[in-house]
Design a protein around this motif. Sequence first.
Motif, short mmCIF file in Angstrom:
data_model
loop_
_atom_site.label_atom_id
_atom_site.label_comp_id
_atom_site.label_asym_id
_atom_site.label_seq_id
_atom_site.Cartn_x
_atom_site.Cartn_y
_atom_site.Cartn_z
N LEU B 54 -11.95 -2.23 -0.04
CA LEU B 54 -10.73 -2.28 -0.85
C LEU B 54 -9.87 -1.04 -0.63
CD1 LEU B 54 -12.01 -3.84 -4.21
CD2 LEU B 54 -10.62 -4.91 -2.44
N ARG B 55 -10.53 0.10 -0.40
CA ARG B 55 -9.74 1.30 -0.08
C ARG B 55 -9.05 1.12 1.28
NH1 ARG B 55 -14.18 3.99 -1.68
NH2 ARG B 55 -14.59 4.88 0.37
N GLU B 56 -9.75 0.47 2.20
CA GLU B 56 -9.13 0.19 3.51
C GLU B 56 -7.92 -0.74 3.36
OE1 GLU B 56 -11.98 0.78 7.30
OE2 GLU B 56 -11.84 -1.25 6.46
N LEU B 57 -8.10 -1.76 2.53
CA LEU B 57 -6.99 -2.70 2.29
C LEU B 57 -5.80 -1.95 1.70
CD1 LEU B 57 -5.82 -5.59 1.91
CD2 LEU B 57 -6.89 -5.61 -0.34
N ALA B 58 -6.08 -1.13 0.70
CA ALA B 58 -4.99 -0.36 0.07
C ALA B 58 -4.35 0.57 1.10
CB ALA B 58 -5.53 0.44 -1.11
N GLY B 59 -5.17 1.14 1.97
CA GLY B 59 -4.65 2.02 3.02
C GLY B 59 -3.70 1.28 3.95
N HIS B 64 1.87 0.19 5.77
CA HIS B 64 2.99 -0.72 5.99
C HIS B 64 4.30 -0.11 5.48
CE1 HIS B 64 5.45 -4.37 5.94
NE2 HIS B 64 5.73 -4.10 4.69
N TRP B 65 4.20 0.50 4.30
CA TRP B 65 5.41 1.07 3.67
C TRP B 65 5.70 2.49 4.16
CZ3 TRP B 65 8.53 -2.11 1.11
CH2 TRP B 65 7.99 -3.31 0.64
N GLU B 66 4.67 3.12 4.69
CA GLU B 66 4.83 4.51 5.14
C GLU B 66 5.46 4.57 6.53
OE1 GLU B 66 4.74 8.52 5.42
OE2 GLU B 66 4.33 7.32 3.64
N THR B 67 4.92 3.75 7.42
CA THR B 67 5.38 3.85 8.81
C THR B 67 5.70 2.47 9.40
OG1 THR B 67 3.07 3.71 9.56
CG2 THR B 67 3.99 5.91 9.26
N ALA B 71 8.81 0.68 5.69
CA ALA B 71 9.48 1.98 5.63
C ALA B 71 10.97 1.85 5.97
CB ALA B 71 8.81 2.97 6.58
N LEU B 72 11.27 0.96 6.92
CA LEU B 72 12.66 0.74 7.30
C LEU B 72 13.36 -0.12 6.27
CD1 LEU B 72 12.15 0.03 11.10
CD2 LEU B 72 13.25 2.04 10.05
N TYR B 73 12.62 -1.11 5.76
CA TYR B 73 13.21 -2.08 4.85
C TYR B 73 13.57 -1.46 3.51
CZ TYR B 73 13.59 -6.06 1.75
OH TYR B 73 14.04 -6.94 0.81
N ASN B 74 12.71 -0.58 3.01
CA ASN B 74 12.91 -0.06 1.65
C ASN B 74 12.46 1.39 1.55
OD1 ASN B 74 12.94 0.45 -1.09
ND2 ASN B 74 12.22 -1.59 -1.65
N ARG B 75 13.42 2.27 1.68
CA ARG B 75 13.15 3.70 1.70
C ARG B 75 12.67 4.20 0.33
NH1 ARG B 75 15.69 7.80 0.27
NH2 ARG B 75 17.46 6.57 -0.41
N THR B 76 13.20 3.61 -0.74
CA THR B 76 12.80 4.08 -2.08
C THR B 76 11.34 3.71 -2.36
OG1 THR B 76 13.51 2.07 -3.21
CG2 THR B 76 15.16 3.78 -2.93
N LYS B 78 8.96 3.58 -0.05
CA LYS B 78 8.21 4.57 0.73
C LYS B 78 8.09 5.87 -0.06
CE LYS B 78 8.60 7.34 4.94
NZ LYS B 78 9.17 7.45 6.29
N GLU B 79 9.20 6.26 -0.66
CA GLU B 79 9.24 7.50 -1.43
C GLU B 79 8.27 7.45 -2.61
OE1 GLU B 79 12.90 9.95 -3.32
OE2 GLU B 79 13.47 8.31 -1.99
N ALA B 80 8.19 6.29 -3.26
CA ALA B 80 7.28 6.14 -4.40
C ALA B 80 5.83 6.14 -3.93
CB ALA B 80 7.59 4.84 -5.15
N LEU B 81 5.54 5.38 -2.87
CA LEU B 81 4.15 5.24 -2.42
C LEU B 81 3.62 6.54 -1.80
CD1 LEU B 81 4.27 1.59 -1.09
CD2 LEU B 81 3.13 2.40 -3.16
#
Lengths: 194, 194
Positions: B54-59, B64-67, B71-76, B78-81
């Motif tokens: 589950l930690r791997e899944l969360a990772g 996905h949102w980090e890089t 990350a391109l689709y929604n910068r805000t 990325k900033e939260a995560l």
Amino acid sequence: MNDLFVALIHHPVVNRNAERVTSAITSLDIHDIARAGRTYGVRAFYVVTPVHALRELAGRILAHWETGHGALYNRTRKEALAIVRLSEDLDRTIIDVEQESGAAPVLLVTSARTRQPTLTYTALRRMIRDTERPLLLLFGTGWGLTEDVIGRADHRLPALRGTDTYNHLSVRAAAAIVLDRVCGAREEEEEIRT
Amino acid sequence: MNDLFVALIHHPVVNRNAERVTSAITSLDIHDIARAGRTYGVRAFYVVTPVHALRELAGRILAHWETGHGALYNRTRKEALAIVRLSEDLDRTIIDVEQESGAAPVLLVTSARTRQPTLTYTALRRMIRDTERPLLLLFGTGWGLTEDVIGRADHRLPALRGTDTYNHLSVRAAAAIVLDRVCGAREEEEEIRT
């Protein structure tokens, strides 16, 4: 006397490019806002979308928890979802509230983009307690309510703010916070009561 | 000075029958609490589970949102995560906070079942402002934290209450409300400032 109604608007709302769109229904929005609404004494929670198929989908979700397996599995969820109503648009929602309450509701909007609020949360808390008129609190999905919906409101509440300029709360979180601000039991008041 | 950390515990928690269980990770919990945490100035948000898969899944969700595309689709988003960290258990979370802050955190718990709170939200608001020690605020998934985790805490916050006895908020909503109560900008204070 806490004649408070909530509506979650899926059309018209804006997307990330400020275009007017219809957003899809998110099952968890319905659950979370219903649970918060039930906790904070909301009389009804309207899920508003003009898309017939999405209202049908929402209706099936509700039926699952009302009479299906969900009702047996989780009684508290059933109790929360009992306040949910499906509605086609804002006008019909307002009419529905008026028919139930006998007066047109005071229309209140919340938006992360609000620059010039006309009512504080403290004042709304007082208004809920003191006014005879029903109140209808609107939340927008997507990137928020359109300017024309905001323009129709009797009052704009301040944007929720934390410690800096970042304010991208989910609509589920925003609705919970607003309800807590205006209907939550307050320690100070409790200390006085006890 | 707002050295506030949040942890979402997936084990040990209780289920509807008060049995000790491990709950699954819910993607939306991570998103919503990260967004609320970022809004209210939380330094890090720990997603705590002993289940490696589950930690791997969360990772992967975070990547996905980090890089990734996110990350391109929604910068805000990325900033939260960016404030999210994965952790194996409460002990390691406490050590991590201590290593970062240079002091062991004050451990705070919130629960819908709390009958004898030891700290009001107003007092916690003051504590965040005044104390030098970091604070670690725990939220339980499922039907809440176990009694042994609650017993380890330095302070128990009052259960969130609305207008009656129903209090089955989602953990996402509860976390947002608690953060707003202790870190939200307040109108009264703003009125004084301006």
